[in-house]
Write an enzyme that holds these catalytic residues in place. Structure first.
Site, mmCIF file in Angstrom:
data_model
loop_
_atom_site.group_PDB
_atom_site.id
_atom_site.type_symbol
_atom_site.label_atom_id
_atom_site.label_comp_id
_atom_site.label_asym_id
_atom_site.label_seq_id
_atom_site.Cartn_x
_atom_site.Cartn_y
_atom_site.Cartn_z
ATOM 1 N N GLY A 15 8.488 2.505 -4.720
ATOM 2 C CA GLY A 15 7.510 3.530 -4.374
ATOM 3 C C GLY A 15 6.141 3.117 -4.861
ATOM 4 O O GLY A 15 5.815 1.919 -4.890
ATOM 5 N N CYS A 16 5.330 4.066 -5.262
ATOM 6 C CA CYS A 16 3.980 3.790 -5.758
ATOM 7 C C CYS A 16 4.027 2.754 -6.866
ATOM 8 O O CYS A 16 4.656 2.962 -7.903
ATOM 9 C CB CYS A 16 3.337 5.082 -6.261
ATOM 10 S SG CYS A 16 1.768 4.832 -7.113
ATOM 11 N N PHE A 17 3.371 1.611 -6.667
ATOM 12 C CA PHE A 17 3.514 0.538 -7.649
ATOM 13 C C PHE A 17 2.788 0.814 -8.956
ATOM 14 O O PHE A 17 3.050 0.164 -9.968
ATOM 15 C CB PHE A 17 3.167 -0.839 -7.087
ATOM 16 C CG PHE A 17 1.837 -1.010 -6.391
ATOM 17 C CD1 PHE A 17 0.766 -0.148 -6.577
ATOM 18 C CD2 PHE A 17 1.655 -2.089 -5.521
ATOM 19 C CE1 PHE A 17 -0.449 -0.353 -5.944
ATOM 20 C CE2 PHE A 17 0.444 -2.302 -4.877
ATOM 21 C CZ PHE A 17 -0.612 -1.429 -5.093
#
Length: 427
Positions: free
Chosen positions: A39-41
């Site tokens: 997901g969001c890194f």
């Protein structure tokens, strides 16, 4: 003597070499890397960098066909439904003398929800998919084995099938510099990452606890719900500025869950924190996304949702009610007159007097309750009175009041809420 000299020289050479070698030389020799999509890194990097044995992390892009991906292009790809799109990815470098590949993978499974397909929490798109990009046969084998083990744990907990992509790493493209260690450099940054709450079997590191949705049966008919996340300084600011001083009549509750209260419904998925949702009879009526420290902007939003049409005209359009029509005009009970949006106290009843003008009049407000502003509308020069907490228009102040102040705060009854003293029996 020559022998002693030679021994001394050898010792000095050994000392020189030992101090010349990088401190991490042994670690580097035992290091291995693994590329993951969670997901969001930003959140992925924060979570995985805290795992014992992880010595370096780098965010970037992997899994797509483009050879020059950027944050903007990957975000656009993610919503295009095209094949071979890049995922936000994290390269994890770990010391195999301190930890193992299986332990790193266990942390990977625990620290996000691998059952969501092309999304992760509030972040939607193929760029947010769960993925393991292996670089060797041993990594592929470990990925598949740990997946099957975790699937059994998820199924036992009543959760769905793992959708994680397990595929060879073709290339890893480092992201722009400002994305690296983003949440360390920007502690106010958004982190939408959340796990399932299911521990990887045998893992000694506890899984992040998944927040349970609020119980709709225990909430009010008109209810504000603040959806927060654990790593969110904007949420902390909202807590400090607004919730810690909450006096509004509207009920408010907060949660780390990303779902509506049980039995209730959101109009659309959440995508940032904090998001403040107003529910009416279990259905989303309005939402306020994000908080930038502007308290009056939030109160204005709430006022627009909760005030009557007459109140909104006065509060936000500087309207005026007809004289001798207000419900608070002839009220003589003991208590406080408060802002109908924020609930903050404005005037005490013993500072109210009969001015004969047709509007509730006061000669002294509570300290810090009001803001005065020059008003040149309608061809007249007057002083406008606004609530310091919510910023709504209340009326005007004139210099023809009684002692000791000589002021007459002429206030519209519709934007005053009266709260009687508990001991008062006249109401």
């Amino acid at each position: 003597m020559k022998l002693i000299h030679m021994l001394k020289s050898t010792l000095l050479l050994c000392l020189f070499l030992s101090f010349s070698l990088p401190a991490s030389a042994a670690t580097v020799a035992a290091a291995d890397t693994l590329v993951l999509g969670m997901g969001c890194f930003w959140g992925a990097e924060k979570r995985m960098s805290e795992i014992p044995g992880v010595i370096r992390t780098e965010v970037g892009y992997a899994g797509g066909s483009s050879t020059s991906p950027t944050y903007e292009s990957v975000s656009k790809e993610g919503h295009s439904n095209k094949p071979a799109t890049h995922a936000e990815a994290l390269k994890v470098t770990y010391d195999s003398q301190v930890t193992t590949l299986d332990k790193v993978l266990a942390a990977f499974w625990q620290n996000h929800d691998p059952t969501q397909g092309n999304r992760q929490g509030n972040d939607i798109g193929s760029n947010y998919r769960s993925a393991i990009f292996y670089n060797s046969a041993s990594q592929q084998k470990a990925a598949l084995q740990t997946r099957d083990i975790y699937q059994q744990a998820l199924s036992k907990a009543g959760l769905g099938k793992i959708t994680t992509e397990i595929t060879p790493l073709k290339a890893f493209y480092p992201a722009e510099t400002y994305h690296q260690q983003y949440l360390k450099k920007n502690p106010n940054g958004y982190c939408g990452l959340g796990g399932t709450g299911v521990a990887f079997p045998g893992n000694t590191v506890a899984a992040p606890v998944a927040a349970a949705a609020l119980d709709g049966k225990k909430l009010a008919t008109q209810q504000l719900v603040v959806f927060e996340s654990e790593v969110c300084n904007f949420c902390k600011a909202f807590e400090k500025d607004i919730m810690s001083q909450w006096k509004s009549d509207v009920s408010i509750a907060k949660t780390y869950a990303t779902k509506a209260p049980v039995g209730w419904a959101l109009k659309e998925d959440l995508w940032a924190t904090p998001t403040i949702v107003l529910f009416e009879n279990g259905k989303e009526a309005a939402r306020y996304t994000g908080y930038d420290g502007n308290k009056q902007r939030f109160w204005r939003w709430l006022g627009v949702q909760t005030l009557s049409a007459e109140q909104r005209k006065i509060a936000f359009e500087k309207g005026t009610e007809m004289p001798f029509t207000g419900s608070n005009l002839d009220n003589h009970a003991a208590g406080y007159y408060v802002d109908p949006v924020s609930g903050e106290r404005l005037f005490r009843s013993d500072k109210k007097f009969n001015s004969g003008t047709g509007w509730p009049s006061f000669f002294d407000p509570l300290p810090g309750a009001l803001v005065l502003k020059e008003d040149t509308s309608h061809g007249a020069r007057r002083t406008e009175v606004l609530s310091a907490s919510s910023g709504i228009h209340l009326g005007h102040v004139f210099d023809d009041g009684p002692p000791p102040t000589g002021k007459r705060y002429c206030i519209n009854s519709a934007v005053l809420k009266f709260v009687p003293d508990k001991k008062d029996k006249t109401i």
